[in-house]
Motif scaffolding. Structure first.
Motif, PDB file in Angstrom:
ATOM      1  N   LYS A 167       0.751  -1.223   0.239  1.00 52.75           N
ATOM      2  CA  LYS A 167      -0.558  -0.064   0.679  1.00 52.75           C
ATOM      3  C   LYS A 167       0.750   0.443   0.006  1.00 52.75           C
ATOM      4  N   HIS A 168       1.122   2.023  -1.636  1.00 54.25           N
ATOM      5  CA  HIS A 168       2.261   3.099  -1.479  1.00 54.25           C
ATOM      6  C   HIS A 168       1.188   3.893  -0.794  1.00 54.25           C
ATOM      7  N   LYS A 169      -0.220   4.132  -1.417  1.00 55.44           N
ATOM      8  CA  LYS A 169       0.035   5.783  -0.453  1.00 55.44           C
ATOM      9  C   LYS A 169      -0.255   5.785   0.888  1.00 55.44           C
ATOM     10  N   GLY A 170      -0.515   4.666   1.197  1.00 50.62           N
ATOM     11  CA  GLY A 170       0.223   4.358   3.309  1.00 50.62           C
ATOM     12  C   GLY A 170       0.720   5.026   3.717  1.00 50.62           C
ATOM     13  N   MET A 171       2.409   4.237   3.187  1.00 45.74           N
ATOM     14  CA  MET A 171       3.535   4.413   3.218  1.00 45.74           C
ATOM     15  C   MET A 171       3.697   6.244   2.910  1.00 45.74           C
ATOM     16  N   ILE A 172       3.055   6.446   1.978  1.00 49.72           N
ATOM     17  CA  ILE A 172       3.294   8.168   1.533  1.00 49.72           C
ATOM     18  C   ILE A 172       2.926   8.717   2.733  1.00 49.72           C
ATOM     19  N   SER A 173       1.915   8.339   3.499  1.00 48.08           N
ATOM     20  CA  SER A 173       0.897   9.314   4.244  1.00 48.08           C
ATOM     21  C   SER A 173       1.482   8.938   5.395  1.00 48.08           C
TER      22      SER A 173
ATOM     23  N   TYR B  79      15.839   1.962   6.858  1.00 45.89           N
ATOM     24  CA  TYR B  79      16.054  -0.317   6.395  1.00 45.89           C
ATOM     25  C   TYR B  79      14.461  -0.336   6.914  1.00 45.89           C
ATOM     26  N   GLU B  80      13.740   0.415   8.298  1.00 49.58           N
ATOM     27  CA  GLU B  80      11.879  -0.459   8.179  1.00 49.58           C
ATOM     28  C   GLU B  80      11.474   0.101   9.482  1.00 49.58           C
ATOM     29  N   ILE B  81      10.764   0.060   9.528  1.00 47.36           N
ATOM     30  CA  ILE B  81       9.440   1.270  10.096  1.00 47.36           C
ATOM     31  C   ILE B  81       9.197  -0.629  10.961  1.00 47.36           C
ATOM     32  N   THR B  82       8.630  -0.038  12.765  1.00 47.81           N
ATOM     33  CA  THR B  82       8.984  -0.835  13.578  1.00 47.81           C
ATOM     34  C   THR B  82       7.775  -0.521  14.226  1.00 47.81           C
ATOM     35  N   GLY B  83       7.306  -1.526  14.901  1.00 49.14           N
ATOM     36  CA  GLY B  83       5.978  -1.037  15.192  1.00 49.14           C
ATOM     37  C   GLY B  83       4.938  -1.465  15.193  1.00 49.14           C
TER      38      GLY B  83
ATOM     39  N   ASP C 205       9.853  -5.616   2.336  1.00 50.29           N
ATOM     40  CA  ASP C 205       9.576  -3.967   1.680  1.00 50.29           C
ATOM     41  C   ASP C 205      10.194  -3.022   1.401  1.00 50.29           C
ATOM     42  N   ILE C 206      10.860  -2.737   2.249  1.00 51.02           N
ATOM     43  CA  ILE C 206      11.400  -1.689   1.828  1.00 51.02           C
ATOM     44  C   ILE C 206      12.531  -1.900   0.883  1.00 51.02           C
ATOM     45  N   LYS C 207      12.598  -2.900   0.735  1.00 54.28           N
ATOM     46  CA  LYS C 207      14.405  -3.279   0.176  1.00 54.28           C
ATOM     47  C   LYS C 207      13.491  -3.270  -1.790  1.00 54.28           C
ATOM     48  N   SER C 208      11.550  -3.847  -1.656  1.00 53.93           N
ATOM     49  CA  SER C 208      10.991  -3.909  -2.449  1.00 53.93           C
ATOM     50  C   SER C 208      11.049  -2.620  -2.654  1.00 53.93           C
ATOM     51  N   MET C 209      10.654  -1.798  -2.713  1.00 58.00           N
ATOM     52  CA  MET C 209      10.551  -0.675  -3.202  1.00 58.00           C
ATOM     53  C   MET C 209      11.620   0.017  -3.617  1.00 58.00           C
TER      54      MET C 209
ATOM     55  N   GLU D 106      13.252  -1.336  -5.191  1.00 59.54           N
ATOM     56  CA  GLU D 106      13.672  -1.913  -6.455  1.00 59.54           C
ATOM     57  C   GLU D 106      12.698  -0.993  -7.335  1.00 59.54           C
ATOM     58  N   PHE D 107      11.958  -0.606  -6.987  1.00 57.68           N
ATOM     59  CA  PHE D 107      10.978   0.081  -8.081  1.00 57.68           C
ATOM     60  C   PHE D 107      11.761   1.938  -8.078  1.00 57.68           C
ATOM     61  N   GLY D 108      12.213   1.960  -7.466  1.00 62.46           N
ATOM     62  CA  GLY D 108      12.914   3.653  -7.139  1.00 62.46           C
ATOM     63  C   GLY D 108      12.112   4.302  -6.370  1.00 62.46           C
ATOM     64  N   LEU D 109      11.253   3.789  -5.403  1.00 63.16           N
ATOM     65  CA  LEU D 109      10.870   3.945  -4.082  1.00 63.16           C
ATOM     66  C   LEU D 109      11.841   4.153  -3.154  1.00 63.16           C
ATOM     67  N   GLU D 110      12.707   5.493  -3.188  1.00 63.06           N
ATOM     68  CA  GLU D 110      13.681   5.733  -2.058  1.00 63.06           C
ATOM     69  C   GLU D 110      13.974   6.574  -1.033  1.00 63.06           C
ATOM     70  N   THR D 111      14.103   6.291   0.523  1.00 62.95           N
ATOM     71  CA  THR D 111      13.626   7.240   1.813  1.00 62.95           C
ATOM     72  C   THR D 111      14.995   6.895   1.937  1.00 62.95           C
TER      73      THR D 111
END
Length: 285
Positions: free
Chosen positions: A2-8, A43-47, A55-59, A61-66
């Motif tokens: 859910k990219h929108k959730g991550m972006i939010s 690296y990750e978002i815990t909790g 999941d961060i690595k997969s993102m 790969e699609f150029g969605l870097e933070t």
């Protein structure tokens, strides 16, 4: 995913509404700032409802870097999916610096903590954004955007023809209204065997927009799939977007893209949905 959730989470809650809580520790370094200098990749978002490292690595790969870039001069940037937010910082002690970021008119000064070779922001006492040391990012690798004036979209200089296999032209208009124009250009297999459909997306409005896949709406030949596309488009500009279908999720490359049905969601800077656009495509032998 859910990219929108991550972006939010990253652009909304974390930068506008969150309260960052730092945790202390001990570091033998005599220079309180030196350990923080450099690039730090998410690296990750815990909790609860966090995001795993996989999941961060997969993102990525699609150029969605933070990532964070902490410079020696007390300045830096926080880059979320290509959107750069300037920051300043100053050392508190050997394991903590104070980071000040301003986003959408709101300024926050909060601690960034170093522990076990990683740095982190703690969010609301439960979640934590954890970063690991990385290499400086080359922003020239990002897809180019430009003005609608001038005709066809500029090619992505980071992706030569040798990286595109089994190319099939599409050249069809998916949607065209007062807000956006979405054009499907072509499909191809990349060097990893993933299937990609290239789009040209034009923002015809006076607001900055984001286009992404509407989660749970995509199927290929009757099979539910989870492709990825996320593009920022400034008002009055266009961008070259790429819709990614991973080989593992799709079960192959472009030869599997037989009957595609899915929806794109277009949102504004406040994450309000301004339009939903259906994409249907039937590949003919």
């Amino acid at each position: 995913m859910k990219h929108k959730g991550m972006i939010s989470l990253l652009l909304g809650t974390l930068l506008l509404c969150f309260v960052l809580v730092g945790c202390g520790g001990k570091n033998s370094s005599a220079d309180a700032a030196s350990a923080f200098i450099g690039t730090w990749d998410l690296y990750e978002i815990t909790g609860d409802d966090g995001t795993s490292h996989e999941d961060i690595k997969s993102m990525n790969e699609f150029g969605l870097e933070t990532y964070l870039e902490i410079e020696k001069d007390g300045k830096g940037t926080f880059n979320v999916f290509g959107e750069e937010i300037s920051l300043t910082w100053k050392a508190k002690n050997s394991t903590q610096i104070e980071v000040t970021m301003e986003y959408d008119g709101e300024k926050q000064t909060e601690p960034l903590t170093l522990k076990d070779g990683k740095v982190s922001f703690s969010v609301e006492g439960e979640k934590a954004m954890v970063f690991e040391k990385g290499k400086k990012h080359d922003r020239s690798d990002k897809p180019a955007s430009g003005s609608e004036k001038g005709g066809a979209a500029a090619p992505d200089s980071s992706k030569g023809d040798d990286d595109e296999k089994n190319v099939k032209e599409i050249n069809s208009v998916v949607a065209d209204d007062d807000t956006v124009k979405i054009e499907a250009i072509k499909m191809y297999d990349d060097t990893f065997g993933d299937a990609i459909i290239e789009f040209k997306v034009t923002n015809k409005s006076d607001k900055n927009l984001v286009i992404s896949c509407s989660y749970g709406s995509w199927s290929v030949d009757g099979k539910m799939v989870d492709p990825s596309m996320y593009e920022n488009i400034k008002a009055g500009t266009y961008t070259d977007g790429a819709l990614y279908f991973t080989k593992d999720n799709l079960g192959g490359g472009t030869e599997k893209l037989v009957n595609i049905d899915g929806k794109f969601e277009v949102t504004d800077d406040d994450y309000n949905t301004v339009g939903t656009y259906e994409f249907k495509y039937e590949q003919k032998g």
